[in-house]
Enzyme design. Sequence first.
Site, PDB file in Angstrom:
ATOM      1  N   ARG A  65       0.798  -1.232   0.000  1.00  0.00           N
ATOM      2  CA  ARG A  65       0.000   0.000   0.000  1.00  0.00           C
ATOM      3  C   ARG A  65       0.834   1.287   0.000  1.00  0.00           C
ATOM      4  O   ARG A  65       0.578   2.206  -0.763  1.00  0.00           O
ATOM      5  CB  ARG A  65      -0.971  -0.012   1.177  1.00  0.00           C
ATOM      6  CG  ARG A  65      -2.192  -0.852   0.830  1.00  0.00           C
ATOM      7  CD  ARG A  65      -3.170  -1.172   1.936  1.00  0.00           C
ATOM      8  NE  ARG A  65      -3.032  -0.474   3.169  1.00  0.00           N
ATOM      9  CZ  ARG A  65      -3.745   0.606   3.509  1.00  0.00           C
ATOM     10  NH1 ARG A  65      -4.623   1.106   2.689  1.00  0.00           N
ATOM     11  NH2 ARG A  65      -3.580   1.160   4.680  1.00  0.00           N
ATOM     12  N   ARG A  91      -9.787   2.328  -2.943  1.00  0.00           N
ATOM     13  CA  ARG A  91      -8.627   2.033  -2.106  1.00  0.00           C
ATOM     14  C   ARG A  91      -8.585   3.018  -0.950  1.00  0.00           C
ATOM     15  O   ARG A  91      -8.932   4.188  -1.122  1.00  0.00           O
ATOM     16  CB  ARG A  91      -7.326   2.188  -2.900  1.00  0.00           C
ATOM     17  CG  ARG A  91      -7.129   1.171  -3.981  1.00  0.00           C
ATOM     18  CD  ARG A  91      -5.823   1.444  -4.688  1.00  0.00           C
ATOM     19  NE  ARG A  91      -4.679   1.318  -3.790  1.00  0.00           N
ATOM     20  CZ  ARG A  91      -4.116   0.163  -3.473  1.00  0.00           C
ATOM     21  NH1 ARG A  91      -4.570  -0.955  -3.962  1.00  0.00           N
ATOM     22  NH2 ARG A  91      -3.082   0.131  -2.650  1.00  0.00           N
ATOM     23  N   LEU A  93      -6.416   5.309   1.270  1.00  0.00           N
ATOM     24  CA  LEU A  93      -5.116   5.943   1.082  1.00  0.00           C
ATOM     25  C   LEU A  93      -4.278   5.838   2.356  1.00  0.00           C
ATOM     26  O   LEU A  93      -4.804   5.868   3.464  1.00  0.00           O
ATOM     27  CB  LEU A  93      -5.294   7.411   0.711  1.00  0.00           C
ATOM     28  CG  LEU A  93      -6.057   7.697  -0.581  1.00  0.00           C
ATOM     29  CD1 LEU A  93      -6.086   9.198  -0.856  1.00  0.00           C
ATOM     30  CD2 LEU A  93      -5.432   6.962  -1.764  1.00  0.00           C
ATOM     31  N   ASN A 107     -13.304  13.026  -1.764  1.00  0.00           N
ATOM     32  CA  ASN A 107     -13.892  11.722  -2.090  1.00  0.00           C
ATOM     33  C   ASN A 107     -15.411  11.855  -2.139  1.00  0.00           C
ATOM     34  O   ASN A 107     -15.987  12.706  -1.458  1.00  0.00           O
ATOM     35  CB  ASN A 107     -13.522  10.689  -1.024  1.00  0.00           C
ATOM     36  CG  ASN A 107     -14.096   9.319  -1.331  1.00  0.00           C
ATOM     37  OD1 ASN A 107     -14.036   8.846  -2.477  1.00  0.00           O
ATOM     38  ND2 ASN A 107     -14.671   8.657  -0.332  1.00  0.00           N
ATOM     39  N   HIS A 109     -18.907   9.567  -1.556  1.00  0.00           N
ATOM     40  CA  HIS A 109     -19.354   8.307  -0.948  1.00  0.00           C
ATOM     41  C   HIS A 109     -20.875   8.225  -1.052  1.00  0.00           C
ATOM     42  O   HIS A 109     -21.569   9.211  -0.786  1.00  0.00           O
ATOM     43  CB  HIS A 109     -18.906   8.252   0.511  1.00  0.00           C
ATOM     44  CG  HIS A 109     -19.243   6.950   1.160  1.00  0.00           C
ATOM     45  ND1 HIS A 109     -18.529   5.787   0.917  1.00  0.00           N
ATOM     46  CD2 HIS A 109     -20.247   6.619   2.009  1.00  0.00           C
ATOM     47  CE1 HIS A 109     -19.091   4.801   1.604  1.00  0.00           C
ATOM     48  NE2 HIS A 109     -20.123   5.271   2.268  1.00  0.00           N
ATOM     49  N   ASP A 141      -9.130  12.073   4.908  1.00  0.00           N
ATOM     50  CA  ASP A 141      -8.096  12.012   5.941  1.00  0.00           C
ATOM     51  C   ASP A 141      -7.685  10.553   6.115  1.00  0.00           C
ATOM     52  O   ASP A 141      -8.027   9.713   5.278  1.00  0.00           O
ATOM     53  CB  ASP A 141      -8.575  12.676   7.246  1.00  0.00           C
ATOM     54  CG  ASP A 141      -9.756  11.950   7.874  1.00  0.00           C
ATOM     55  OD1 ASP A 141     -10.074  10.827   7.418  1.00  0.00           O
ATOM     56  OD2 ASP A 141     -10.354  12.493   8.815  1.00  0.00           O
ATOM     57  N   GLU A 142      -6.989  10.255   7.199  1.00  0.00           N
ATOM     58  CA  GLU A 142      -6.445   8.896   7.353  1.00  0.00           C
ATOM     59  C   GLU A 142      -7.515   7.840   7.608  1.00  0.00           C
ATOM     60  O   GLU A 142      -7.267   6.654   7.471  1.00  0.00           O
ATOM     61  CB  GLU A 142      -5.419   8.852   8.496  1.00  0.00           C
ATOM     62  CG  GLU A 142      -4.046   9.386   8.150  1.00  0.00           C
ATOM     63  CD  GLU A 142      -3.961  10.915   8.217  1.00  0.00           C
ATOM     64  OE1 GLU A 142      -4.994  11.569   8.493  1.00  0.00           O
ATOM     65  OE2 GLU A 142      -2.861  11.434   7.966  1.00  0.00           O
ATOM     66  N   ALA A 173     -27.787  11.987  -7.708  1.00  0.00           N
ATOM     67  CA  ALA A 173     -27.458  13.053  -6.746  1.00  0.00           C
ATOM     68  C   ALA A 173     -25.944  13.270  -6.689  1.00  0.00           C
ATOM     69  O   ALA A 173     -25.466  14.402  -6.568  1.00  0.00           O
ATOM     70  CB  ALA A 173     -27.999  12.694  -5.366  1.00  0.00           C
ATOM     71  N   GLU A 174     -25.181  12.184  -6.814  1.00  0.00           N
ATOM     72  CA  GLU A 174     -23.717  12.296  -6.793  1.00  0.00           C
ATOM     73  C   GLU A 174     -23.229  13.176  -7.937  1.00  0.00           C
ATOM     74  O   GLU A 174     -22.344  14.016  -7.767  1.00  0.00           O
ATOM     75  CB  GLU A 174     -23.077  10.907  -6.929  1.00  0.00           C
ATOM     76  CG  GLU A 174     -23.280  10.001  -5.739  1.00  0.00           C
ATOM     77  CD  GLU A 174     -22.530   8.670  -5.904  1.00  0.00           C
ATOM     78  OE1 GLU A 174     -21.384   8.664  -6.367  1.00  0.00           O
ATOM     79  OE2 GLU A 174     -23.116   7.619  -5.573  1.00  0.00           O
TER      80      GLU A 174
HETATM   81  C1  GAR Z   1     -20.103   5.796  -6.758  1.00  0.00           C
HETATM   82  O1  GAR Z   1     -21.398   5.454  -6.335  1.00  0.00           O
HETATM   83  C2  GAR Z   1     -19.266   6.286  -5.594  1.00  0.00           C
HETATM   84  O2  GAR Z   1     -19.987   7.042  -4.669  1.00  0.00           O
HETATM   85  C3  GAR Z   1     -18.819   4.987  -5.002  1.00  0.00           C
HETATM   86  O3  GAR Z   1     -18.513   4.172  -6.094  1.00  0.00           O
HETATM   87  C4  GAR Z   1     -19.335   4.548  -7.196  1.00  0.00           C
HETATM   88  C5  GAR Z   1     -18.438   4.827  -8.381  1.00  0.00           C
HETATM   89  O4  GAR Z   1     -19.197   5.034  -9.526  1.00  0.00           O
HETATM   90  N1  GAR Z   1     -17.698   5.149  -4.131  1.00  0.00           N
HETATM   91  C6  GAR Z   1     -17.531   4.468  -3.002  1.00  0.00           C
HETATM   92  O5  GAR Z   1     -18.293   3.613  -2.616  1.00  0.00           O
HETATM   93  C7  GAR Z   1     -16.292   4.850  -2.230  1.00  0.00           C
HETATM   94  N2  GAR Z   1     -16.337   4.319  -0.899  1.00  0.00           N
HETATM   95  P1  GAR Z   1     -18.558   5.690 -10.816  1.00  0.00           P
HETATM   96  O6  GAR Z   1     -17.275   4.904 -11.124  1.00  0.00           O
HETATM   97  O7  GAR Z   1     -19.578   5.508 -11.879  1.00  0.00           O
HETATM   98  O8  GAR Z   1     -18.265   7.139 -10.511  1.00  0.00           O
END
Ligand code: GAR
Length: 203
Positions: A65, A91, A93, A107, A109, A141-142, A173-174
């Site tokens: 890592r 991953r 970090l 990030n 989530h 963060d860590e 929404a993301e």
């Molecule tokens: C997204 O839903 C993102 O929020 C999640 O992976 C997906 C990636 O989709 N991330 C996590 O779960 C991180 N812990 P994408 O490759 O289409 O953007």
Amino acid sequence: MKKKLAILLSGRGSNFEAIARAIEAGKLNAEIAVVISNRPGARGLDRAKELGLEAVCLPSRGVAREDYDARLVDELKRHNPDVICLAGFMRLLTPVMIEAFRGRILNIHPSLLPAFPGLDAQRQALEHGVRFSGCTVHFVDEGLDSGPIIVQAAVPVKDGDTVESLSERILEAEHAAYPRAIALVLSGAYRTEGRRVVRLKEK
Ligand code: GAR
């Protein structure tokens, strides 16, 4: 000069594409300096190439890592990004990465943190029976999905939702939340007070 973004992904890359679209539409005043994937077959990497962006594969399989993160830091420094966006980068970090770019790694989530960190956030939400879930953009963060929160958006959980249908609603929404969070961070119009990201009034 335009601010530079680096995107780190592991798969589909729909959040990366949403960021690219926001730039194209003039909603985000930035450029994507590099897209890096730790997985060779990532669709997001192919899309980056199709869009004419610099696309780099740094396979992580079998690499310790800290060693991996040191390679990542080297590659990122060549592109001098202002902000690094983890967009489905699966991953955790190490301090090697965090210390090199502290306060500049974001990030996204798929839950309303601090609920349901880690893997399968949408399944966790369904199984817990919450009526609302959503997404969170936060500084890295860590810890695991634990840094200060920049933007959140809530979405309802409907009767009859499956992991797929809920994931799809959250993903929409993301795609709106990530460009908004990046714009705020690039503008510098915020202050971090402990865990709280406080917006500053426009000058
Ligand atoms: C997204 O839903 C993102 O929020 C999640 O992976 C997906 C990636 O989709 N991330 C996590 O779960 C991180 N812990 P994408 O490759 O289409 O953007």
